[in-house]
Design a protein around this motif. Structure first.
Motif, PDB file in Angstrom:
ATOM      1  N   ARG A 173    -102.369  10.401 -57.346  1.00 20.67           N
ATOM      2  CA  ARG A 173    -103.628  10.842 -56.721  1.00 20.67           C
ATOM      3  C   ARG A 173    -104.460   9.647 -56.282  1.00 20.67           C
ATOM      4  O   ARG A 173    -105.051   9.654 -55.188  1.00 20.67           O
ATOM      5  CB  ARG A 173    -104.437  11.703 -57.701  1.00 20.67           C
ATOM      6  CG  ARG A 173    -103.861  13.073 -57.982  1.00 20.67           C
ATOM      7  CD  ARG A 173    -104.770  13.854 -58.912  1.00 20.67           C
ATOM      8  NE  ARG A 173    -106.053  14.122 -58.275  1.00 20.67           N
ATOM      9  CZ  ARG A 173    -106.348  15.257 -57.628  1.00 20.67           C
ATOM     10  NH1 ARG A 173    -105.446  16.217 -57.528  1.00 20.67           N
ATOM     11  NH2 ARG A 173    -107.553  15.430 -57.091  1.00 20.67           N
ATOM     12  N   LEU A 174    -104.495   8.629 -57.124  1.00 19.53           N
ATOM     13  CA  LEU A 174    -105.278   7.439 -56.777  1.00 19.53           C
ATOM     14  C   LEU A 174    -104.693   6.741 -55.545  1.00 19.53           C
ATOM     15  O   LEU A 174    -105.448   6.227 -54.705  1.00 19.53           O
ATOM     16  CB  LEU A 174    -105.317   6.489 -57.964  1.00 19.53           C
ATOM     17  CG  LEU A 174    -106.172   5.233 -57.809  1.00 19.53           C
ATOM     18  CD1 LEU A 174    -107.605   5.585 -57.426  1.00 19.53           C
ATOM     19  CD2 LEU A 174    -106.146   4.416 -59.101  1.00 19.53           C
ATOM     20  N   ALA A 180    -106.411   7.238 -48.036  1.00 19.18           N
ATOM     21  CA  ALA A 180    -107.387   8.031 -47.275  1.00 19.18           C
ATOM     22  C   ALA A 180    -108.664   7.224 -47.026  1.00 19.18           C
ATOM     23  O   ALA A 180    -109.246   7.276 -45.931  1.00 19.18           O
ATOM     24  CB  ALA A 180    -107.707   9.321 -48.019  1.00 19.18           C
ATOM     25  N   ASP A 181    -109.095   6.475 -48.020  1.00 20.02           N
ATOM     26  CA  ASP A 181    -110.300   5.643 -47.858  1.00 20.02           C
ATOM     27  C   ASP A 181    -110.097   4.560 -46.797  1.00 20.02           C
ATOM     28  O   ASP A 181    -111.065   4.068 -46.205  1.00 20.02           O
ATOM     29  CB  ASP A 181    -110.662   4.983 -49.184  1.00 20.02           C
ATOM     30  CG  ASP A 181    -111.265   5.963 -50.182  1.00 20.02           C
ATOM     31  OD1 ASP A 181    -111.683   7.057 -49.752  1.00 20.02           O
ATOM     32  OD2 ASP A 181    -111.287   5.635 -51.387  1.00 20.02           O
ATOM     33  N   ARG A 182    -108.845   4.156 -46.568  1.00 20.28           N
ATOM     34  CA  ARG A 182    -108.549   3.138 -45.560  1.00 20.28           C
ATOM     35  C   ARG A 182    -108.333   3.746 -44.174  1.00 20.28           C
ATOM     36  O   ARG A 182    -107.944   3.045 -43.248  1.00 20.28           O
ATOM     37  CB  ARG A 182    -107.291   2.357 -45.946  1.00 20.28           C
ATOM     38  CG  ARG A 182    -107.401   1.572 -47.258  1.00 20.28           C
ATOM     39  CD  ARG A 182    -108.394   0.416 -47.140  1.00 20.28           C
ATOM     40  NE  ARG A 182    -108.325  -0.444 -48.302  1.00 20.28           N
ATOM     41  CZ  ARG A 182    -109.011  -0.269 -49.433  1.00 20.28           C
ATOM     42  NH1 ARG A 182    -109.839   0.783 -49.525  1.00 20.28           N
ATOM     43  NH2 ARG A 182    -108.892  -1.097 -50.447  1.00 20.28           N
ATOM     44  N   LEU A 210    -103.767  13.935 -51.400  1.00 19.77           N
ATOM     45  CA  LEU A 210    -103.927  14.125 -49.955  1.00 19.77           C
ATOM     46  C   LEU A 210    -104.569  15.475 -49.652  1.00 19.77           C
ATOM     47  O   LEU A 210    -105.463  15.582 -48.800  1.00 19.77           O
ATOM     48  CB  LEU A 210    -102.562  14.027 -49.262  1.00 19.77           C
ATOM     49  CG  LEU A 210    -101.873  12.660 -49.279  1.00 19.77           C
ATOM     50  CD1 LEU A 210    -100.496  12.757 -48.631  1.00 19.77           C
ATOM     51  CD2 LEU A 210    -102.709  11.589 -48.576  1.00 19.77           C
ATOM     52  N   ALA A 211    -104.105  16.520 -50.362  1.00 22.00           N
ATOM     53  CA  ALA A 211    -104.669  17.855 -50.130  1.00 22.00           C
ATOM     54  C   ALA A 211    -106.157  17.883 -50.478  1.00 22.00           C
ATOM     55  O   ALA A 211    -106.952  18.538 -49.789  1.00 22.00           O
ATOM     56  CB  ALA A 211    -103.917  18.888 -50.963  1.00 22.00           C
ATOM     57  N   ALA A 212    -106.553  17.174 -51.534  1.00 29.14           N
ATOM     58  CA  ALA A 212    -107.963  17.148 -51.921  1.00 29.14           C
ATOM     59  C   ALA A 212    -108.828  16.501 -50.858  1.00 29.14           C
ATOM     60  O   ALA A 212    -110.037  16.787 -50.776  1.00 29.14           O
ATOM     61  CB  ALA A 212    -108.121  16.395 -53.251  1.00 29.14           C
ATOM     62  N   ARG A 213    -108.229  15.663 -50.028  1.00 26.00           N
ATOM     63  CA  ARG A 213    -108.967  15.025 -48.918  1.00 26.00           C
ATOM     64  C   ARG A 213    -108.808  15.802 -47.609  1.00 26.00           C
ATOM     65  O   ARG A 213    -109.231  15.336 -46.556  1.00 26.00           O
ATOM     66  CB  ARG A 213    -108.474  13.599 -48.727  1.00 26.00           C
ATOM     67  CG  ARG A 213    -108.855  12.646 -49.851  1.00 26.00           C
ATOM     68  CD  ARG A 213    -110.368  12.518 -50.004  1.00 26.00           C
ATOM     69  NE  ARG A 213    -110.739  11.492 -50.955  1.00 26.00           N
ATOM     70  CZ  ARG A 213    -111.013  10.231 -50.631  1.00 26.00           C
ATOM     71  NH1 ARG A 213    -110.960   9.836 -49.378  1.00 26.00           N
ATOM     72  NH2 ARG A 213    -111.335   9.366 -51.566  1.00 26.00           N
ATOM     73  N   GLY A 214    -108.177  16.964 -47.676  1.00 21.41           N
ATOM     74  CA  GLY A 214    -107.993  17.771 -46.475  1.00 21.41           C
ATOM     75  C   GLY A 214    -106.917  17.245 -45.546  1.00 21.41           C
ATOM     76  O   GLY A 214    -106.912  17.591 -44.352  1.00 21.41           O
TER      77      GLY A 214
END
Length: 338
Positions: A173-174, A180-182, A210-214
């Protein structure tokens, strides 16, 4: 041609006793830690033993006590430097405790199941391995040996079988959050063999992150945990479609192979693709890779294994300990994907 001389028989405790002028039992006590023997007697025995080149056999002690003071270390190949690092930490710790190691190799690099026959044939006090237990049937058979067994990253525990795990799912997850942050919007997961429980957990965590970030589920690439596997999997993907902007790999060896495959086709890491791995092997820090990775903290894993074996309450198995994997950010995920 003159006949060959028969081999000279090894020096025995009887020879030492005769030279030292003591009884054979005195020789045995002199070489037994904590045994009752005077300093003068011990000195005489050791002097005679040194003169004859005598080395006491551990076999009689094993027969009497039922304990060999040997720990079996089962390996399935040391191609991945992470396994070598864990076992090196463990072997060093054993030696400081006056214990010996017996190395056993099995043909399957991921599962302990193939070691069953070997373990049954050796009298070891415990077993430590970087392999997992692959099935409940194998777990039952291993438990029947009544030898404390500690595995690394095994999904299964059982009586006499414990496991030391990296927090694989949380690390996955991390990794997704980092990419995603990049700015990564399309990512791939280089999974390794399907029967690796640790890899499956890392992959699930990555997909969840990834799913948690849409974001869409990752493109899944399969390889064999090796450098060549990572190189081939990334090359095959680029024959079909452009590479994703981010790649998370189940181990560092595959990540290094994937990086070289990307560069062989004129792409840059991290300019075109961000890459992260797992294990923090020495090659990950090389300037040519500068690989972001997760450190499983091999020294802590080895220490936790020893704690399980030292405590009679936990040595009989069924225990599971988790060692947090530490994210080490390097150049392969620096910058933003635009």
């Amino acid at each position: 041609m003159p006949p060959a001389r028969p081999p000279h028989p090894p020096v025995s405790s009887i020879d030492v006793a005769r030279l030292a002028g003591v009884s054979q039992s005195a020789v045995s006590r002199a070489f037994s830690p904590g045994a009752s023997v005077s300093p003068k007697m011990r000195a005489k025995v050791l002097e005679a033993a040194a003169a004859l080149g005598y080395r006491p056999s551990v076999i009689p002690r094993i027969m009497l006590s039922g304990r060999s003071r040997m720990i079996g270390i089962v390996v399935g190949g040391l191609d991945n430097p992470f396994y070598a690092a864990v076992l090196d930490h463990f072997a060093t710790a054993l030696q400081t405790r006056g214990l010996q190691t017996l190395m056993m190799r099995v043909p399957h690099a991921l599962s302990l199941d193939g070691a069953l026959d070997q373990l049954a044939g050796y009298r070891v006090d415990a077993v430590v391995t970087a392999l997992a237990v692959g099935s409940r049937q194998a777990a039952s058979a291993l438990s029947a040996l009544r030898i404390p067994i500690v595995c690394f990253n095994s999904r299964l525990t059982a009586p006499w079988i414990s496991t030391i795990r990296s927090n694989n799912r949380a690390a996955g997850r991390l990794a997704a959050e980092l990419l995603a942050d990049r700015g990564v919007r399309r990512a791939a997961w280089l999974a390794g063999p399907a029967d690796s429980a640790a890899a499956r957990e890392r992959g699930r965590g990555f997909a969840d992150g990834l799913a948690a970030r849409g974001l869409l589920p990752p493109i899944v690439l399969a390889a064999d945990d090796s450098y060549d596997g990572g190189y081939a999997a990334m090359g095959a993907l680029m024959h079909r479609e452009p590479p994703p902007a981010g790649l998370f790999c189940s181990n560092d060896l595959m990540a290094c192979g994937a990086i070289d495959a990307l560069r062989a086709r004129g792409l840059s890491v991290p300019g075109d693709v961000l890459v992260a791995g797992y294990d923090n092997i020495p090659q990950a820090a090389w300037h040519g890779y500068d690989l972001t990775t997760f450190d499983q903290q091999a020294e802590q894993m080895a220490a936790a294994a020893l704690e399980l074996l030292d405590d009679p309450a936990t040595a009989t198995g069924g225990q599971s300990r988790t060692i947090p994997a530490r994210l080490i950010e390097r150049g392969s995920t620096s910058g933003l994907i635009t």
